[in-house]
Design an enzyme around this catalytic site. Structure first.
Site, PDB file in Angstrom:
ATOM      1  N   LYS A  63      65.964  99.220  45.133  1.00 38.80           N
ATOM      2  CA  LYS A  63      66.652  99.753  46.329  1.00 38.80           C
ATOM      3  C   LYS A  63      67.398  98.647  47.077  1.00 38.80           C
ATOM      4  O   LYS A  63      68.562  98.801  47.422  1.00 38.80           O
ATOM      5  CB  LYS A  63      65.643 100.405  47.293  1.00 38.80           C
ATOM      6  CG  LYS A  63      64.876 101.571  46.719  1.00 38.80           C
ATOM      7  CD  LYS A  63      64.028 102.266  47.773  1.00 38.80           C
ATOM      8  CE  LYS A  63      62.927 101.394  48.361  1.00 38.80           C
ATOM      9  NZ  LYS A  63      61.870 101.031  47.420  1.00 38.80           N
ATOM     10  N   ARG A  98      57.555  86.949  48.258  1.00 38.56           N
ATOM     11  CA  ARG A  98      57.132  87.639  49.477  1.00 38.56           C
ATOM     12  C   ARG A  98      55.620  87.628  49.612  1.00 38.56           C
ATOM     13  O   ARG A  98      54.914  87.763  48.620  1.00 38.56           O
ATOM     14  CB  ARG A  98      57.628  89.096  49.421  1.00 38.56           C
ATOM     15  CG  ARG A  98      58.805  89.350  50.311  1.00 38.56           C
ATOM     16  CD  ARG A  98      59.409  90.690  50.092  1.00 38.56           C
ATOM     17  NE  ARG A  98      58.473  91.805  50.237  1.00 38.56           N
ATOM     18  CZ  ARG A  98      58.824  93.077  50.132  1.00 38.56           C
ATOM     19  NH1 ARG A  98      60.076  93.396  49.893  1.00 38.56           N
ATOM     20  NH2 ARG A  98      57.933  94.034  50.244  1.00 38.56           N
ATOM     21  N   ARG A 112      59.703 107.217  54.856  1.00 40.09           N
ATOM     22  CA  ARG A 112      58.685 106.922  53.859  1.00 40.09           C
ATOM     23  C   ARG A 112      57.510 107.895  53.947  1.00 40.09           C
ATOM     24  O   ARG A 112      56.581 107.795  53.148  1.00 40.09           O
ATOM     25  CB  ARG A 112      58.158 105.526  54.138  1.00 40.09           C
ATOM     26  CG  ARG A 112      57.890 104.670  52.934  1.00 40.09           C
ATOM     27  CD  ARG A 112      58.054 103.273  53.420  1.00 40.09           C
ATOM     28  NE  ARG A 112      57.489 102.239  52.670  1.00 40.09           N
ATOM     29  CZ  ARG A 112      58.216 101.192  52.266  1.00 40.09           C
ATOM     30  NH1 ARG A 112      59.515 101.153  52.467  1.00 40.09           N
ATOM     31  NH2 ARG A 112      57.631 100.202  51.680  1.00 40.09           N
TER      32      ARG A 112
END
Ligand code: ADP
Length: 232
Positions: free
Chosen positions: A17, A162, A93
């Protein structure tokens, strides 16, 4: 209310995405709104939102719906999204977020929901090799690193793994995707908004498929403004 293209990109973690939204944002001059990037920026800047959000992000848990909705409402109120529309990445979401968002947007509605479909085995492989720029959020991987010393090609920021790309947090995020986010696919399909696109190819191939869907929609008289500038 928002006189531009209003697009949502759905898909599991690692479906691509963020990578695709960066390309789409440049090609169609659409503001890219990534709730994950906004939350990470708030954590980095130690704002009150960031201090509250940190523990959720580290665990791979979802931030409470009302907090995310307020954050998105603030972003939609800015000039660029009012005039150009938006490309939403990582939001909505949950069903509650989608309901709240519909209210927020009224009388406007979403134009298209692009669902990037990738098998779980592939997203897991992508997530463990993912590296991101701490400053601008550009996405790399161990097999496609920046040109120089893990320094971002675009902004010179540090490119790192991350903190929530640990095995445990990834598993939690994928479970939450199945339980909380996957039901949105049926919701937008029932509304006739959903288009599925395979996210399995190279970033360039996936981008071509997405562009074709958007161009077809646009040529059918879909959005205003009708002719976005071309960017090579
Ligand atoms: P990923 O898709 O890999 O989980 P994101 O950058 O989209 O990455 O999101 C990172 C984290 O930010 C999520 O695990 C969650 O804690 C938080 N987050 C982002 N978007 C939302 C949202 N719409 N609702 C709740 N939490 C969110």
């Amino acid at each position: 209310m928002v006189p531009g293209a209003r697009l949502i990109v759905l898909g599991k973690q690692g479906a691509g995405k963020g990578t695709q939204c960066m390309r789409l944002s440049r090609r169609y001059v659409l503001p890219h709104i990534s709730t994950g990037d906004m939350l990470r920026a708030a954590v980095k800047a130690r704002t009150p939102l960031g201090l509250e959000a940190r523990r959720y992000l580290d665990a791979g848990d979802l931030i409470p719906d009302e907090v995310v909705l307020a954050m998105v409402a603030g972003r939609l109120d800015q000039d660029d999204t009012r005039t150009r529309g938006f490309l939403l990445d990582g939001f909505p979401r949950t069903v509650a977020q989608a309901d709240g968002f519909d209210e927020l947007l009224k009388p406007a509605v979403i134009d298209l929901v692009l669902n990037l479909v990738v098998p779980t085995g592939l997203v897991l492989a992508r997530l463990v090799s993912r590296r991101v720029c701490e400053d601008c959020g550009a996405i790399y991987s161990t097999s496609t690193p920046p040109k120089l010393n893990w320094t971002c090609d675009f902004c010179g920021g540090d490119v790192v793994q991350r903190e929530d790309d640990t095995e445990e947090a990834i598993k939690n995020r994928l479970d939450l995707y199945d339980s909380s986010t996957a039901p949105l696919v049926a919701r937008y399909e029932a509304l006739g908004k959903l288009v599925e696109v395979s996210g399995e190819g190279s970033p360039g191939d996936v981008a071509n498929s997405l562009n074709a869907v958007i161009d077809a929609y646009q040529h059918g008289g879909g959005f205003f403004p009708p002719t976005p500038p071309e960017h090579s």
